[in-house]
Design an enzyme around this catalytic site. Structure first.
Site, PDB file in Angstrom:
ATOM      1  N   CYS A 124       0.826  -1.206   0.000  1.00  0.00           N
ATOM      2  CA  CYS A 124       0.000   0.000   0.000  1.00  0.00           C
ATOM      3  C   CYS A 124       0.867   1.266   0.000  1.00  0.00           C
ATOM      4  O   CYS A 124       1.426   1.635  -1.015  1.00  0.00           O
ATOM      5  CB  CYS A 124      -0.997  -0.036   1.154  1.00  0.00           C
ATOM      6  SG  CYS A 124      -2.318   1.181   0.973  1.00  0.00           S
ATOM      7  N   HIS A 232      -3.719  -5.001   0.490  1.00  0.00           N
ATOM      8  CA  HIS A 232      -3.190  -5.458   1.790  1.00  0.00           C
ATOM      9  C   HIS A 232      -3.439  -6.953   1.969  1.00  0.00           C
ATOM     10  O   HIS A 232      -4.389  -7.334   2.662  1.00  0.00           O
ATOM     11  CB  HIS A 232      -3.896  -4.727   2.948  1.00  0.00           C
ATOM     12  CG  HIS A 232      -3.503  -3.311   3.149  1.00  0.00           C
ATOM     13  ND1 HIS A 232      -2.475  -2.934   3.987  1.00  0.00           N
ATOM     14  CD2 HIS A 232      -4.006  -2.167   2.639  1.00  0.00           C
ATOM     15  CE1 HIS A 232      -2.367  -1.614   3.990  1.00  0.00           C
ATOM     16  NE2 HIS A 232      -3.283  -1.120   3.167  1.00  0.00           N
ATOM     17  N   GLU A 234      -2.023  -8.823   3.954  1.00  0.00           N
ATOM     18  CA  GLU A 234      -1.907  -9.175   5.374  1.00  0.00           C
ATOM     19  C   GLU A 234      -3.211  -8.966   6.137  1.00  0.00           C
ATOM     20  O   GLU A 234      -3.385  -9.509   7.217  1.00  0.00           O
ATOM     21  CB  GLU A 234      -0.755  -8.385   6.024  1.00  0.00           C
ATOM     22  CG  GLU A 234      -1.064  -6.959   6.439  1.00  0.00           C
ATOM     23  CD  GLU A 234      -1.052  -5.946   5.288  1.00  0.00           C
ATOM     24  OE1 GLU A 234      -1.051  -6.364   4.112  1.00  0.00           O
ATOM     25  OE2 GLU A 234      -1.065  -4.735   5.588  1.00  0.00           O
TER      26      GLU A 234
END
Ligand code: MN
Length: 267
Positions: A124, A232, A234
């Site tokens: 990001c 993202h 994660e």
């Protein structure tokens, strides 16, 4: 047994702020646990590289090459906006001023990683920072500067906001994910405007063509290895099959590391 890969994670920063109750306003370097979880889940060991506080310790008091010396790769965490002053602009609105000090800290880390040929993965803000580091610019606010854009940031639903991305012909992400399109989460109100020289686009948003992934154009030895994605992984539930899977990107990062770690002397 092989030791786990040591992944340096750039810190998010709370600057000294007397109005903040957390830690009585003292400066903090922190990491989102989604990021360390993601690395642990894939057998890597995260190490957060603390940022200097700037008021007690200036930027150049830290040797970032030394900070990365025991590390195998660098992961640039997401977070606050990149400051427009980092790419030669003034903020169009005060709330888009970003964090110039975090930029300086992460730009120093990024330069140290590239200099020492350690692979870099940017998430990001990290993707945007790679573009800025190499001379590109950003949209300070997608919604106002790209009127035809879709919603890339929705404060109500945060990472549940999603859209489709497409991998242009020749993008290595097509081979990595084994598809030409996929859905990703989207939690950004800045995006790449002018692409830095030397970067190639690996993914674009289907509905408005915004850049969603970049990589440093590889020399014949694929060095240095620097890749950024605007989404993202994660934040994702790894079991959520409606989104692009989370593992391939991290595995590609690890492969790039392994290719360097196991290189013979003088090779
Ligand atoms: Mn997006």
């Amino acid at each position: 047994m092989k030791r786990p890969l040591r992944i340096a994670v750039s810190a998010s920063i709370f600057h000294r702020d007397a109005s903040r109750a957390t830690y009585n306003g003292r400066p903090l370097s922190y990491v989102e646990q989604s990021m360390t979880d993601w690395l642990y889940e894939h057998g890597a060991q995260p190490y957060v590289i603390g940022a200097p506080s700037f008021d007690r310790l200036p930027l150049d008091a830290v040797d970032y090459g030394a900070a990365l010396s025991g590390m195998d790769g660098l992961l640039l965490q997401g977070g606050v906006d990149v400051s427009p002053t980092s790419y030669g602009q003034q903020p169009l609105r005060p709330e888009w001023a970003g964090d110039r000090r975090r930029d300086e800290y992460e730009l120093a880390l990024l330069e140290a990683a590239i200099t020492s040929n350690k692979p870099v993965l940017g998430i990001c803000r990290g993707c945007q920072l790679i573009n800025v580091a190499l001379g590109g610019t950003l949209y300070q606010d997608i919604a106002t500067q790209v009127p035809a854009s879709i919603q890339h940031n929705d404060r109500e639903v945060y990472e549940l906001n999603r859209h489709e991305v497409e991998f242009p012909a020749g993008s290595e992400l097509a081979a990595l994910y084994n598809v030409t399109r996929g859905v990703v989460n989207s939690v950004h109100h800045q995006a790449i405007d002018r692409l830095a020289e030397g970067l190639v686009v690996l993914a674009r948003s289907v509905d408005d063509d915004l850049v969603e992934a970049v990589k440093l154009a590889a020399d014949p030895h694929d060095e240095p290895w620097v890749l950024g994605v605007q989404w993202h992984p994660e934040f994702q539930d790894p079991r959520d099959e409606t989104l692009l899977p989370t593992a391939p990107l991290l595995r590609a990062f690890f492969r790039a590391i392994e290719a360097r770690t196991h290189r013979p002397e003088g090779g």
